[in-house]
Design an enzyme around this catalytic site. Structure first.
Site, PDB file in Angstrom:
ATOM      1  N   LYS A  94       0.890  -1.174   0.000  1.00 38.14           N
ATOM      2  CA  LYS A  94       0.000   0.000   0.000  1.00 38.14           C
ATOM      3  C   LYS A  94       0.917   1.209   0.000  1.00 38.14           C
ATOM      4  O   LYS A  94       1.662   1.439   0.960  1.00 38.14           O
ATOM      5  CB  LYS A  94      -0.910  -0.004   1.234  1.00 38.14           C
ATOM      6  CG  LYS A  94      -1.756   1.255   1.326  1.00 38.14           C
ATOM      7  CD  LYS A  94      -2.914   1.058   2.285  1.00 38.14           C
ATOM      8  CE  LYS A  94      -2.877   1.973   3.475  1.00 38.14           C
ATOM      9  NZ  LYS A  94      -3.205   3.376   3.192  1.00 38.14           N
ATOM     10  N   GLY A 155      -7.476   9.388   9.718  1.00 38.49           N
ATOM     11  CA  GLY A 155      -7.690   9.555  11.149  1.00 38.49           C
ATOM     12  C   GLY A 155      -8.735  10.580  11.520  1.00 38.49           C
ATOM     13  O   GLY A 155      -8.999  10.798  12.698  1.00 38.49           O
TER      14      GLY A 155
HETATM   15  C1  LIG Z   1      -3.684   2.093   8.475  1.00 42.25           C
HETATM   16  C2  LIG Z   1      -3.644   2.885   7.263  1.00 42.25           C
HETATM   17  O1  LIG Z   1      -3.221   2.454   6.237  1.00 42.25           O
HETATM   18  C3  LIG Z   1      -4.145   4.261   7.332  1.00 42.25           C
HETATM   19  O2  LIG Z   1      -3.147   5.098   6.877  1.00 42.25           O
HETATM   20  C4  LIG Z   1      -5.369   4.290   6.498  1.00 42.25           C
HETATM   21  O3  LIG Z   1      -5.279   5.227   5.517  1.00 42.25           O
HETATM   22  C5  LIG Z   1      -6.615   4.298   7.289  1.00 42.25           C
HETATM   23  O4  LIG Z   1      -7.094   5.554   7.627  1.00 42.25           O
HETATM   24  P1  LIG Z   1      -8.134   5.741   8.837  1.00 42.25           P
HETATM   25  O5  LIG Z   1      -7.352   5.501  10.070  1.00 42.25           O
HETATM   26  O6  LIG Z   1      -8.651   7.128   8.700  1.00 42.25           O
HETATM   27  O7  LIG Z   1      -9.214   4.714   8.674  1.00 42.25           O
END
Ligand SMILES: CC(=O)[C@@H](O)[C@H](O)COP(=O)(O)O
Length: 255
Positions: A94, A155
């Site tokens: 990712k 987040g």
């Molecule tokens: C764990 C991860 O890959 C994060 O960078 C992802 O983008 C999820 O974002 P949230 O925490 O907002 O769900």
């Protein structure tokens, strides 16, 4: 859903950061039914979570999708991806190249650059990107077979800030798996993403920071299934005016 030739049933991809304990994380993974968990190489290395965390990931039965969270340049993300491939023994990555520290929004120029290099090196790249059609096209040209548009800043839990852009992405890339990544706050947000025709949702904070992460993981999974089912059922379009849903013909006349 086919992701780089792998058939995946669960449409919830789960992040592994910020849980109150490894045991709570394990429980959330179980109750989410997820088949793919994403792990930050940097976080893993930095907080020395070590053997216990590693063994939890291995015994989860899930496919691991390492991520380049925290990388702020293409070069940094490329090196991190190469290390992740060694450590986790997977070509899946990712790809995050963060462009702004306040919003954590992707640096789409660095992202395309890093994607091109990593695809040439044999990686299967899952790019965390904006909901921009042109960037999406450039990522596909670079060799990505999946796009991961953001829902809202990482987040933030704000839900889908621009559903119209996601709808446009669906229309423009009908055959590319689209996974909404980041910003989901509640199950209704995840359901909305699926109702728009997204193929899956990746989320972390909303589950990790819930009072009961395992229960929230289950709620998210059910919302994703419901949203998917609703999309396939071809929902009605909203109307401007009221339309009686009960036939008025044959009503008894009073007085
Ligand atoms: C764990 C991860 O890959 C994060 O960078 C992802 O983008 C999820 O974002 P949230 O925490 O907002 O769900």
């Amino acid at each position: 859903m086919l992701l780089y030739g792998v058939d995946i049933t669960s449409r919830l991809l789960l992040g592994t950061a910020q849980y109150p304990s490894p045991a709570v994380l394990a429980e959330a993974i179980r109750s989410s039914g997820t088949e793919i968990i994403t792990v930050s190489l940097r976080r893993e290395a930095a907080d020395g979570a070590g053997q216990a965390f590693w063994s939890l990931l291995q015994h989860s039965g899930c496919r691991i999708l390492p991520n380049t969270a925290g990388c702020h340049s293409a070069a940094e993300a490329i090196t991190t991806a190469q290390m992740a491939r060694e450590l986790f023994g997977t070509t899946w990555i990712k790809l995050e190249v963060i462009g702004h520290s306040d919003t954590l929004q992707p640096d789409v120029f660095g992202l395309v650059e890093a994607a091109r290099v990593l695809v040439a090196e044999g990686f299967d790249v899952f790019p965390y990107t904006t909901d921009d059609l042109v960037v999406g096209e450039k990522l596909l040209e670079a060799g990505c077979q999946v796009l991961m548009p953001w829902g809202a800043p990482i987040g933030s839990g704000q839900g889908l800030r621009n559903p119209d852009a996601l709808r446009a992405m669906r229309a423009h890339f009908p055959d590319t798996p689209l996974i909404v990544d980041a910003g989901i706050g509640r199950p209704s947000d995840a359901a909305q993403a699926m109702e728009l025709g997204m193929d899956a949702v990746l989320l972390n904070t909303a589950v990790a920071k819930a009072g009961d992460p395992a229960q929230m993981a289950q709620a998210m999974a059910q919302a994703i299934d419901a949203g998917r089912l609703a999309h396939a059922a071809d929902p009605m379009e909203p109307r401007d005016m009221a339309v009686p849903s009960t036939p008025v013909l044959g009503l008894a006349e009073l007085a």
